[in-house]
Design a protein around this motif. Structure first.
Motif, mmCIF file in Angstrom:
data_model
loop_
_atom_site.group_PDB
_atom_site.id
_atom_site.type_symbol
_atom_site.label_atom_id
_atom_site.label_comp_id
_atom_site.label_asym_id
_atom_site.label_seq_id
_atom_site.Cartn_x
_atom_site.Cartn_y
_atom_site.Cartn_z
ATOM 1 N N ARG A 95 0.861 -1.054 -0.003
ATOM 2 C CA ARG A 95 0.037 0.051 -0.025
ATOM 3 C C ARG A 95 0.864 1.206 0.018
ATOM 4 O O ARG A 95 1.991 1.296 0.659
ATOM 5 N N ILE A 96 0.391 2.269 -0.707
ATOM 6 C CA ILE A 96 1.097 3.584 -0.840
ATOM 7 C C ILE A 96 0.200 4.638 -0.346
ATOM 8 O O ILE A 96 -0.940 4.825 -0.829
ATOM 9 N N TYR A 97 0.636 5.341 0.568
ATOM 10 C CA TYR A 97 -0.112 6.428 0.955
ATOM 11 C C TYR A 97 0.611 7.846 0.904
ATOM 12 O O TYR A 97 1.928 7.825 1.022
ATOM 13 N N GLU A 98 -0.066 8.848 0.811
ATOM 14 C CA GLU A 98 0.402 10.110 0.552
ATOM 15 C C GLU A 98 0.109 10.747 2.188
ATOM 16 O O GLU A 98 -1.065 10.804 2.571
ATOM 17 N N ILE A 99 1.159 11.306 2.829
ATOM 18 C CA ILE A 99 0.962 11.914 4.130
ATOM 19 C C ILE A 99 0.917 13.311 3.889
ATOM 20 O O ILE A 99 1.470 13.818 3.401
ATOM 21 N N GLN A 100 -0.306 13.908 4.825
ATOM 22 C CA GLN A 100 -0.753 15.117 4.580
ATOM 23 C C GLN A 100 0.276 15.859 5.800
ATOM 24 O O GLN A 100 0.226 15.539 6.783
ATOM 25 N N PRO A 101 0.863 16.780 5.072
ATOM 26 C CA PRO A 101 1.754 17.714 6.040
ATOM 27 C C PRO A 101 1.038 18.238 7.387
ATOM 28 O O PRO A 101 1.922 18.266 8.270
ATOM 29 N N THR A 102 -0.041 18.917 7.095
ATOM 30 C CA THR A 102 -0.574 19.543 8.144
ATOM 31 C C THR A 102 -1.277 18.510 9.357
ATOM 32 O O THR A 102 -1.314 18.877 10.415
ATOM 33 N N THR A 103 -1.889 17.556 8.604
ATOM 34 C CA THR A 103 -2.752 16.547 9.721
ATOM 35 C C THR A 103 -1.890 15.432 9.942
ATOM 36 O O THR A 103 -1.971 14.839 11.190
ATOM 37 N N GLY A 104 -0.937 14.963 9.334
ATOM 38 C CA GLY A 104 -0.319 13.717 9.650
ATOM 39 C C GLY A 104 -1.011 12.540 9.088
ATOM 40 O O GLY A 104 -0.699 11.548 9.097
ATOM 41 N N GLN A 105 -2.258 12.705 8.713
ATOM 42 C CA GLN A 105 -3.112 11.704 8.195
ATOM 43 C C GLN A 105 -2.495 11.248 6.844
ATOM 44 O O GLN A 105 -2.051 11.852 6.197
ATOM 45 N N GLY A 106 -2.892 9.933 6.718
ATOM 46 C CA GLY A 106 -2.399 9.267 5.182
ATOM 47 C C GLY A 106 -3.683 8.973 4.511
ATOM 48 O O GLY A 106 -4.501 8.718 4.928
ATOM 49 N N GLU A 107 -3.457 9.455 2.986
ATOM 50 C CA GLU A 107 -4.398 9.136 2.080
ATOM 51 C C GLU A 107 -3.886 7.909 1.179
ATOM 52 O O GLU A 107 -2.949 8.106 0.685
ATOM 53 N N GLY A 108 -4.740 6.748 1.029
ATOM 54 C CA GLY A 108 -4.435 5.722 0.235
ATOM 55 C C GLY A 108 -4.140 6.481 -1.290
ATOM 56 O O GLY A 108 -5.225 6.947 -1.920
ATOM 57 N N LYS A 109 -3.066 6.050 -1.927
ATOM 58 C CA LYS A 109 -2.853 6.316 -3.503
ATOM 59 C C LYS A 109 -2.741 5.331 -4.278
ATOM 60 O O LYS A 109 -3.469 5.446 -5.348
ATOM 61 N N HIS A 110 -2.157 4.263 -3.785
ATOM 62 C CA HIS A 110 -2.101 2.980 -4.813
ATOM 63 C C HIS A 110 -1.990 1.669 -3.595
ATOM 64 O O HIS A 110 -1.692 1.742 -2.671
ATOM 65 N N LEU A 111 -2.406 0.574 -4.364
ATOM 66 C CA LEU A 111 -2.407 -0.593 -3.750
ATOM 67 C C LEU A 111 -1.781 -1.585 -5.071
ATOM 68 O O LEU A 111 -2.548 -1.525 -6.069
ATOM 69 N N TYR A 112 -0.987 -2.486 -4.864
ATOM 70 C CA TYR A 112 -0.722 -3.738 -5.543
ATOM 71 C C TYR A 112 -0.298 -5.126 -5.068
ATOM 72 O O TYR A 112 -0.109 -4.752 -3.724
ATOM 73 N N GLU A 113 -0.505 -5.981 -5.515
ATOM 74 C CA GLU A 113 -0.500 -7.263 -4.774
ATOM 75 C C GLU A 113 0.700 -8.134 -5.307
ATOM 76 O O GLU A 113 1.167 -8.181 -6.468
ATOM 77 N N HIS A 114 0.991 -9.142 -4.566
ATOM 78 C CA HIS A 114 2.151 -10.308 -4.832
ATOM 79 C C HIS A 114 1.032 -11.516 -4.690
ATOM 80 O O HIS A 114 0.071 -11.431 -4.178
ATOM 81 N N ASP A 115 1.816 -12.590 -5.018
ATOM 82 C CA ASP A 115 1.132 -13.837 -4.937
ATOM 83 C C ASP A 115 1.188 -14.437 -3.214
ATOM 84 O O ASP A 115 0.475 -15.508 -3.173
ATOM 85 N N ALA A 116 1.994 -13.888 -2.485
ATOM 86 C CA ALA A 116 2.234 -14.495 -1.087
ATOM 87 C C ALA A 116 2.715 -13.251 -0.446
ATOM 88 O O ALA A 116 2.579 -12.033 -0.816
ATOM 89 N N PRO A 117 2.839 -13.359 0.886
ATOM 90 C CA PRO A 117 3.249 -12.126 1.909
ATOM 91 C C PRO A 117 4.335 -11.459 1.439
ATOM 92 O O PRO A 117 5.315 -12.190 0.758
#
Length: 360
Positions: A61-83
Motif C-alpha cells: 500500500r502507498i499512502y500520501e501523508i498530509q503535512p498539516t494533519t499527519g493523516q495518510g491518504e491511500g494513493k495506490h495498492l498492488y499485490e503479490h501472490d504471497a506475503p
C-alpha cells in the motif's frame, strides 16, 4: 546505572529521557495482516511524503501523508501472490520495488500504476534495495535460497549473483555500501563499486540470530540488531574498529534474577542527524546517539510489537508499524492483535545528537 547505554543515572534525567506519543497519528485503512516493512520516498525535490507499507496480506500500500494533519491518504495498492517482506523506493521516488514469499521482486511505476516482475529466486525474497551503478538504476535482492542477485531493469536475467553462506535474513544499502545479514550470524560487506565479491565477511559480534542490519547515513558502518535484545555498532574499516561496540536494549527490568529479552526488529537512521532508532518485540522504540553512546529518548509501550520503522526524507516523521512479529510462534497471533501504522512527528531535540560530542 543499568546495562542500557545512556540509561539515566538520576530521576530528573530519566524523566527527560521519556518521549511523548501524544501527537502520534494512526493511518486509516491499514493492512489486514502483519506489517513486514515500511519505506518513505527519498527524493528531496518531491514536496510530498509517500509511505509504502509491505504486509503479510500479500499487498503493498502507498499512502500520501498530509503535512498539516499527519493523516495518510491511500494513493495506490498492488499485490503479490504471497506475503510481501520488503519494499524500497527508487531514488527519484517514482517507482517502488518489493519482494516476498512468492520468490519474486516487482517494480511498480507510481505514475502509471503498472507493475512488472523484475527478479526471480528459488525461495522467498527476504530483502530488496534500490541502488545506482554508474548512473544505471539497479535492484539488489536477497533470498532464502542463499543468494543475492543484482538486476539491471533493462534485462530479464540477473546481471550478477553472489552466493552467500546461508539464507539472507536482512540487507541494507547506503551509497556504495551493501551489508547482508544471513542465518548463522554471517555479515557480508560489499563495495558496490566492485559488486561481484565480498569486500569483507565477519561473524556478527552478537551471539544470537541477526534480525536487522542498517547502514549509517555516511556509509562508514552499520548497526546490527538481534533476537536477544542487543544492538551492535560496526565500522567497515579496520582502522575504525576501536569505535565498534554493542549494547543491551529492549529488555524488561529484572525480576527474581530473570530478565525477559526481546527481539530488535528494526533499526532506522535519521537522515540528517545520523542518530538512530531501535524498535522491538517489547512494543517500545528508542532514539540513540552512537557517537556519544547515549540514549536520547525512550518511548512508552505502544500496545504491540513494533515490526518495522522508517524516517521520512528530512527526518521530521518517524513511522512505526505495530503488528504481530511472530517472535512467540503462530499460536499468539490472534485476531485481536493490533495491526496499524503510526506516524510520530519528530519534535525538538528528540533525534539530535548530544551537543557536547564532536562529530566524526
Amino acid at each position: 546505572m543499568s546495562g542500557l547505554f545512556g540509561a539515566a543515572s538520576s530521576a530528573s534525567n530519566m524523566a527527560n529521557a521519556v518521549g511523548d506519543l501524544g501527537k502520534d497519528v494512526t493511518l486509516a485503512n491499514g493492512p489486514e495482516d502483519s506489517i513486514s516493512d515500511l519505506a518513505f520516498n527519498p527524493n528531496p525535490a518531491d514536496a510530498k511524503d509517500f509511505l509504502a507499507v509491505a504486509s503479510w496480506d500479500k499487498k503493498v500500500r502507498i499512502y500520501e501523508i498530509q503535512p498539516t494533519t499527519g493523516q495518510g491518504e491511500g494513493k495506490h495498492l498492488y499485490e503479490h501472490d504471497a506475503p510481501v517482506f520488503s519494499v524500497d523506493f527508487f531514488k527519484d521516488g517514482t517507482k517502488l520495488v518489493s519482494g516476498g514469499a512468492d520468490k519474486m521482486a516487482k517494480v511498480c511505476d507510481l505514475n502509471t500504476g503498472q507493475t512488472v516482475q523484475v527478479a526471480a529466486h528459488d525461495a522467498p525474497v527476504r530483502a530488496v534495495r534500490y541502488f545506482e551503478a554508474n548512473g544505471t538504476p539497479m535492484v539488489v535482492t536477497g533470498s532464502w535460497d542463499k543468494t543475492v542477485k543484482y538486476w539491471d531493469l533493462r534485462q530479464s536475467t540477473a546481471a550478477a549473483t553472489l552466493a552467500c553462506q546461508e539464507r539472507v535474513y536482512t540487507m541494507d544499502v547506503k551509497t556504495n555500501l551493501l551489508v547482508i545479514g544471513t542465518a548463522d550470524r554471517y555479515i557480508n560487506i560489499v563495495n558496490l563499486a566492485d559488486p561481484t565479491k565480498f569486500y569483507k565477511t565477519i561473524q556478527s559480534p552478537l551471539k544470537w540470530q541477526t534480525r536487522v542490519v542498517s547502514c549509517f547515513t555516511d556509509a562508514a558502518g552499520f548497526a546490527i540488531g538481534s533476537i536477544e535484545g542487543r544492538c551492535a555498532i560496526q565500522y567497515v574499516e579496520d582502522k575504525d574498529a576501536s569505535s565498534n561496540f554493542s549494547f543491551k536494549c529492549h529488555r524488561d527490568p529484572p525480576t527474581n534474577n530473570q530478565t525477559n529479552v526481546h527481539a530488535v526488529n528494526d533499526i532506522s537512521f535519521h537522515p540528517q542527524h545520523g542518530t538512530f532508532s531501535t524498535a522491538g518485540s517489547d512494543g517500545t522504540f528508542h532514539f540513540w546517539d552512537k557517537d556519544a553512546k547515549h540514549r536520547l529518548k525512550g518511548y512508552p509501550n505502544v500496545g504491540g510489537a513494533i515490526s518495522a520503522t522508517t524516517f521520512n526524507k528530512n527526518g521530521s516523521i518517524f513511522a512505526y508499524a505495530v503488528s504481530y512479529d511472530w517472535s512467540k510462534g503462530y499460536q499468539l497471533n490472534t485476531p485481536q492483535y493490533p495491526t496499524k501504522v503510526v506516524l510520530h512527528p519528530v519534535q525538538g531535540d528528540e533525534c539530535k545528537p548530544r551537543p557536547s560530542v564532536k562529530k566524526r
